[in-house]
Design an enzyme around this catalytic site. Structure first.
Site, PDB file in Angstrom:
ATOM      1  N   ARG A 159     -11.917  40.145 -34.988  1.00 41.47           N
ATOM      2  CA  ARG A 159     -12.828  39.887 -34.074  1.00 41.47           C
ATOM      3  C   ARG A 159     -13.207  40.933 -33.615  1.00 41.47           C
ATOM      4  O   ARG A 159     -12.753  42.119 -33.942  1.00 41.47           O
ATOM      5  CB  ARG A 159     -12.394  39.089 -32.763  1.00 41.47           C
ATOM      6  CG  ARG A 159     -11.664  37.756 -33.239  1.00 41.47           C
ATOM      7  CD  ARG A 159     -11.128  37.148 -31.943  1.00 41.47           C
ATOM      8  NE  ARG A 159     -10.819  35.754 -32.110  1.00 41.47           N
ATOM      9  CZ  ARG A 159      -9.421  35.420 -32.300  1.00 41.47           C
ATOM     10  NH1 ARG A 159      -8.561  36.180 -32.480  1.00 41.47           N
ATOM     11  NH2 ARG A 159      -8.944  34.156 -32.650  1.00 41.47           N
ATOM     12  N   LYS A 183      -6.273  36.880 -29.012  1.00 39.00           N
ATOM     13  CA  LYS A 183      -6.511  36.016 -27.955  1.00 39.00           C
ATOM     14  C   LYS A 183      -5.103  35.694 -27.368  1.00 39.00           C
ATOM     15  O   LYS A 183      -4.304  35.363 -28.202  1.00 39.00           O
ATOM     16  CB  LYS A 183      -7.485  35.028 -27.989  1.00 39.00           C
ATOM     17  CG  LYS A 183      -8.841  35.235 -28.351  1.00 39.00           C
ATOM     18  CD  LYS A 183      -9.494  33.821 -28.430  1.00 39.00           C
ATOM     19  CE  LYS A 183     -10.951  34.173 -28.923  1.00 39.00           C
ATOM     20  NZ  LYS A 183     -11.919  32.933 -28.994  1.00 39.00           N
ATOM     21  N   HIS A 255     -19.189  37.985 -35.710  1.00 35.54           N
ATOM     22  CA  HIS A 255     -18.688  36.890 -36.300  1.00 35.54           C
ATOM     23  C   HIS A 255     -18.946  36.358 -37.593  1.00 35.54           C
ATOM     24  O   HIS A 255     -18.422  35.616 -38.329  1.00 35.54           O
ATOM     25  CB  HIS A 255     -18.938  35.693 -35.145  1.00 35.54           C
ATOM     26  CG  HIS A 255     -17.519  35.341 -34.475  1.00 35.54           C
ATOM     27  ND1 HIS A 255     -16.437  35.858 -33.846  1.00 35.54           N
ATOM     28  CD2 HIS A 255     -16.925  33.993 -34.579  1.00 35.54           C
ATOM     29  CE1 HIS A 255     -15.801  35.293 -33.547  1.00 35.54           C
ATOM     30  NE2 HIS A 255     -15.738  34.068 -33.928  1.00 35.54           N
ATOM     31  N   ARG A 258     -16.554  37.860 -39.710  1.00 37.73           N
ATOM     32  CA  ARG A 258     -15.482  36.819 -39.789  1.00 37.73           C
ATOM     33  C   ARG A 258     -15.551  35.649 -40.438  1.00 37.73           C
ATOM     34  O   ARG A 258     -14.683  35.226 -41.126  1.00 37.73           O
ATOM     35  CB  ARG A 258     -14.810  36.859 -38.187  1.00 37.73           C
ATOM     36  CG  ARG A 258     -13.667  36.042 -38.111  1.00 37.73           C
ATOM     37  CD  ARG A 258     -13.308  35.993 -36.499  1.00 37.73           C
ATOM     38  NE  ARG A 258     -12.490  35.355 -35.979  1.00 37.73           N
ATOM     39  CZ  ARG A 258     -11.103  35.325 -36.022  1.00 37.73           C
ATOM     40  NH1 ARG A 258     -10.729  36.578 -36.593  1.00 37.73           N
ATOM     41  NH2 ARG A 258     -10.557  34.226 -35.689  1.00 37.73           N
ATOM     42  N   HIS A 281      -5.891  31.820 -35.770  1.00 39.73           N
ATOM     43  CA  HIS A 281      -5.943  30.547 -35.050  1.00 39.73           C
ATOM     44  C   HIS A 281      -4.842  29.931 -34.706  1.00 39.73           C
ATOM     45  O   HIS A 281      -3.712  29.919 -35.396  1.00 39.73           O
ATOM     46  CB  HIS A 281      -6.692  29.570 -35.957  1.00 39.73           C
ATOM     47  CG  HIS A 281      -8.138  29.961 -36.318  1.00 39.73           C
ATOM     48  ND1 HIS A 281      -8.905  29.709 -37.285  1.00 39.73           N
ATOM     49  CD2 HIS A 281      -9.109  30.796 -35.720  1.00 39.73           C
ATOM     50  CE1 HIS A 281     -10.182  30.134 -37.349  1.00 39.73           C
ATOM     51  NE2 HIS A 281     -10.267  30.751 -36.086  1.00 39.73           N
ATOM     52  N   TYR A 290     -13.712  25.776 -42.194  1.00 37.95           N
ATOM     53  CA  TYR A 290     -14.210  26.577 -43.497  1.00 37.95           C
ATOM     54  C   TYR A 290     -14.122  25.902 -44.818  1.00 37.95           C
ATOM     55  O   TYR A 290     -14.905  26.166 -45.604  1.00 37.95           O
ATOM     56  CB  TYR A 290     -13.301  27.867 -43.696  1.00 37.95           C
ATOM     57  CG  TYR A 290     -13.580  28.760 -42.477  1.00 37.95           C
ATOM     58  CD1 TYR A 290     -14.636  29.524 -42.116  1.00 37.95           C
ATOM     59  CD2 TYR A 290     -12.752  28.747 -41.537  1.00 37.95           C
ATOM     60  CE1 TYR A 290     -15.002  30.395 -41.147  1.00 37.95           C
ATOM     61  CE2 TYR A 290     -12.948  29.496 -40.199  1.00 37.95           C
ATOM     62  CZ  TYR A 290     -13.919  30.488 -40.145  1.00 37.95           C
ATOM     63  OH  TYR A 290     -14.335  31.337 -39.083  1.00 37.95           O
TER      64      TYR A 290
END
Length: 315
Positions: A159, A183, A255, A258, A281, A290
């Site tokens: 990110r 995150k 993004h 990414r 994730h 994806y």
């Protein structure tokens, strides 16, 4: 309208402190919660509600409707933004109940609107190569930095906040990996390909020392022209400039790189759970979107190539 502080305002501050200190939310996530709860507080104040115990399910339901429809004070939000605000409000009411500030959870039956499912927007490998080739114009310190930044973004799936937050010590030259701080304080180690490693090495040897000399020094990997840590906004500008020089017709964001990183891995045969780990994730469900991109591409090839994929048109 009475703009004095209310017990609800005080409770909101307590909840934000809880999210920051005890939950360890990232600054950008915390800022989103603050904006959403400020909107909620304004909504309640206009209805002359001052105490948490005065808030009923009907008030929460009305607020959720106003998120999409607007309420005369503010315009409505798109589904994804409205869903984010509902999550903030539901968390706030759970906090009120847990802290004994209310006797019931007024938001327990509220569900956020379902945002439309969007497939990630990846760009073809040829466009990625054009973009990276246009990242640096010359051998100056900033040009080498820009190439290293974009190569790292695509080479690691980082990110933008993770990339600009890197310190030099987060690179491990022995293993060719980088430590990304994701995150919620979740760290992960991601390998870097040879192109990204070469670009970063060139930046560290030939460019970063010159940038350090313009400032006070520091641990940051990517530096601005004043020797300080490169900001997210400046990193965005680097990408926009490179996309412009590459002549890409599609909008390219951090993004996008990414998404392209993940999509190209899936297309190359990578297991979805490996890609999940690389992206950081929490759930494989997030990563599985994806695979839908690849399935769509397979379907297009199938329809175009298989002799009985489409019915023939009668002559």
């Amino acid at each position: 309208m009475d703009m004095t502080d209310t017990a609800i305002d005080s409770a909101v501050r307590g909840y934000l402190d809880h999210l920051s200190v005890e939950r360890g939310l990232a600054p950008n996530t915390l800022a989103s919660y603050r904006r959403d709860l400020r909107r909620y507080g304004d909504f309640l104040r206009r209805r002359e509600l001052r105490e948490p115990r005065e808030i009923g399910e009907e008030h929460v339901a009305a607020f959720v409707r106003s998120l999409r429809e607007g309420d005369g004070e503010r315009a409505g939000l798109v589904a994804s933004s409205a869903a984010r605000a509902v999550v903030a409000v539901r968390g706030f009411h759970r906090f009120l109940l847990r802290e004994g500030l209310t006797e019931t959870d007024a938001a327990v039956t509220v569900r956020p609107p379902t945002p439309p499912r969007r497939l990630p927007k990846a760009i073809p490998l040829a466009d990625v190569e054009r973009l990276l080739g246009a990242a640096s114009t010359g051998d100056g310190p900033r040009a080498l930095r820009d190439r290293a930044l974009l190569e790292l973004l695509y080479g690691s799936g980082a990110r933008i906040s993770e990339a600009v937050g890197l310190d030099c010590d987060d690179l491990d030259p022995e293993t060719g990996t980088v430590l990304l701080r994701g995150k919620g304080g979740k760290d992960r180690i991601v390998p870097l390909g040879s192109y990204a490693r070469e670009a970063v090495d060139a930046y560290l040897i030939r460019a970063r020392p010159a940038l350090v000399a313009t400032g006070r020094g520091g641990p940051a990997l990517f530096l601005n022209a004043r020797g300080g840590r490169l900001s997210r906004q400046s990193a965005w500008s680097v990408l926009r400039a490179a996309a412009g020089r590459a002549g890409l017709s599609t909008t390219v964001t951090p993004h996008t790189l990414r998404h392209s990183f993940a999509t190209h891995l899936i297309e190359g045969g990578a297991d979805v759970r490996v890609v999940q780990e690389l992206l950081g994730h929490a759930s494989v469900t997030t990563t599985q979107v994806y695979t839908l991109v690849t399935v769509d591409q397979l379907r297009e090839v199938y329809v175009a190539a298989h002799p009985r994929a489409r019915s023939s048109t009668p002559s």
